[in-house]
Write a protein that holds these residues in place. Structure first.
Motif, short mmCIF file in Angstrom:
data_model
loop_
_atom_site.label_atom_id
_atom_site.label_comp_id
_atom_site.label_asym_id
_atom_site.label_seq_id
_atom_site.Cartn_x
_atom_site.Cartn_y
_atom_site.Cartn_z
N VAL A 1 0.75 -1.24 -0.13
CA VAL A 1 -0.05 0.19 -0.46
C VAL A 1 0.78 1.08 -0.10
N GLY A 2 1.92 1.30 0.72
CA GLY A 2 3.20 2.17 0.75
C GLY A 2 3.75 2.27 0.24
N ILE A 3 4.11 1.63 -0.65
CA ILE A 3 5.89 1.97 -1.29
C ILE A 3 5.46 2.81 -2.69
N PRO B 1 3.03 5.19 -3.39
CA PRO B 1 2.99 6.68 -2.40
C PRO B 1 4.13 7.25 -1.96
N ARG B 2 5.11 6.41 -1.37
CA ARG B 2 6.31 6.57 -0.56
C ARG B 2 7.60 7.07 -1.69
N ILE B 3 7.43 6.59 -2.48
CA ILE B 3 8.82 6.75 -3.41
C ILE B 3 7.90 8.57 -4.27
N TYR B 4 6.79 8.21 -4.52
CA TYR B 4 6.50 9.41 -5.30
C TYR B 4 6.28 10.87 -4.30
N ILE B 5 6.67 10.72 -3.45
CA ILE B 5 6.46 11.91 -2.75
C ILE B 5 8.18 12.21 -2.11
N ASP B 6 8.57 11.14 -1.97
CA ASP B 6 10.49 11.20 -2.08
C ASP B 6 10.43 12.24 -3.58
N TYR B 7 10.46 11.56 -4.19
CA TYR B 7 11.11 11.99 -5.77
C TYR B 7 10.42 13.73 -6.05
N LYS B 8 9.52 14.27 -5.07
CA LYS B 8 8.47 15.14 -5.55
C LYS B 8 9.57 16.10 -4.42
#
Length: 454
Positions: free
Chosen positions: A144-146, A148-155
């Protein structure tokens, strides 16, 4: 598992208490800083005697709290570092801040000693679940979290490189449902690391990939999140997979030096906006005005004392104490949909009540003072008891797996709490309730007459 208080612990505690009394009569900053180093060594030994392991969770939190609050002062006073960020605070306020810091760490250590190792049980109901279901819940949480986590870190990294640290910092809470889903990543990797005792290769893959990724995410300028997760994973790896030996600790210390260099580079990015290969060479060699990376790392990380000092300076002279409101409102804010409407966020983020609060971060000790003045040190005793209890639960294989789920969900946030606010626990409460529901769905499905436990 049963822990006892032996004579050595009692002797160390009396010595620690003597250090506290001695600190109240000292007026020289350098002597106080040296005294805090002695206190830290004593308290590490106390918790080592209590838990039977040097790399126990209470010690991890204690050392991190020390580095975050005292790191800059240590670098300046003991190693001649040129950054006067903390020393610039007026002398009386800084002395009181150090004394309160020592008192809080003393009470925290007593709390760690007082925590018992008895299992937490739910009397009268069969509430436990098997270890395999805990592992499945970890997989669901990670899936569930991986993304969204990668997306936020990239942003966040993109914002840092394009607009600077402040743009990235201000954008961290603007991701809505994506940000909420990303929180499951922290619980997922913690649960999977903990349940990897019979899967050492999986554990090493998790440890290596997440550590490398979190180091990359530090390019966003945010460090405490990455450092907290790396600490959690190493703690769980040493706890369940492989106990640290001399060779392991040498590699670990080498990694700390490497991260220190990276942190110093990140600091230059934040200050100057760019860097080149010559900057890295200067940091490693100590040339070009850049000092030892370990000392630079301590100075860069150890600025949290300023948040504590401003608490002592501004409460109640500028604003009144919160009298526990920051803790109460934080728990209320965990209620979905209506919690945020019932609370005043200014109470939960205590630095907003300072006369000046630009660029300051949280401090669990500063928040304790904000709520109860010098009486806030007794809240630190409760923190010590809770953190020691978490360690007891995770060490004991016979502990209730639902309680283990609770501890593993909060592990990352407890580490982060050393430089955060109590309100940071509101969202993991919601994450835990969701994972608890998932866990019981698995339990019901496995107990169905149409399915069998794998």
């Amino acid at each position: 598992m049963v822990y006892s208080v032996n004579r050595k612990i009692i002797l160390f505690l009396f010595t620690d208490a003597f250090f506290i009394i001695l600190s109240l009569g000292l007026k020289e900053i350098d002597k106080l800083v040296i005294l805090t180093v002695g206190q830290l060594v004593l308290e590490i030994l106390i918790l080592y005697e209590k838990c039977g392991r040097l790399f126990c969770f209470p010690n991890i939190f204690l050392v991190l709290s020390y580095v975050l609050h005292m790191g800059n002062l240590m670098s300046v006073i003991l190693f001649g570092y040129e950054n006067k960020y903390i020393v610039s605070i007026e002398n009386t306020v800084l002395i009181n801040s150090i004394c309160f810091f020592m008192l809080c760490h003393f009470l925290y250590t007593i709390g760690g000693v007082l925590a018992n190792g008895r299992n937490v049980t739910f009397k009268g109901i069969n509430s436990n679940v098997c270890f395999g279901l805990l592992e499945r819940t970890g997989w669901i949480s990670l899936l569930v979290g991986i993304v969204p986590r990668i997306y936020i870190d990239y942003k966040q990294i993109s914002l840092q490189l394009k607009g600077g640290y402040l743009d990235a910092l201000h954008n961290m809470t603007q991701y809505g449902i994506v940000g909420i889903l990303a929180l499951f990543f922290y619980a997922g990797v913690a649960i999977l690391m903990y349940t990897s005792e019979n899967h050492p290769i999986r554990a090493r893959v998790i440890l290596a990939t997440v550590t490398i990724w979190e180091i990359i995410t530090m390019l966003s300028g945010s460090r405490i999140y990455a450092i907290s997760l790396i600490i959690v994973l190493f703690y769980l790896y040493f706890l369940k997979i492989k106990q640290p030996r001399a060779k392991t600790m040498i590699l670990f210390c080498t990694g700390v030096i490497g991260i220190s260099v990276i942190m110093t580079i990140i600091s230059q990015i934040r200050d100057g906006g760019s860097f080149d290969i010559s900057d890295i060479q200067n940091i490693i060699s100590g040339d070009g005005g850049v000092q030892n990376p370990i000392i630079a790392f301590l100075a860069e990380m150890g600025s949290t004392m300023k948040s504590l000092a401003y608490s002592i300076k501004d409460f109640p002279s500028y604003n009144d104490y919160a009298y526990g409101k920051s803790y109460i409102y934080s728990l209320i804010s965990a209620i979905p949909y209506i919690g945020d409407k019932l609370v005043d966020e200014n109470y939960m983020v205590f630095i907003r009540n300072f006369k000046m609060n630009s660029y300051l971060g949280g401090s669990w000790i500063g928040e304790a003072y904000y709520n109860f003045s010098w009486g806030g040190c007794f809240f630190c005793l409760i923190v010590g008891m809770c953190i020691s209890k978490v360690d007891c639960v995770l060490v004991d294989d016979e502990s209730n797996n639902i309680i283990k789920l609770l501890c593993l969900t909060f592990l990352f946030y407890i580490v982060r709490y050393s430089r955060d606010y109590f309100c940071g626990f509101a969202q993991p409460i919601q994450v835990f309730l969701v994972l608890l529901a998932v866990l019981f769905v698995f339990k019901i499905l496995c107990e169905s007459p149409y399915t069998t436990e794998s």
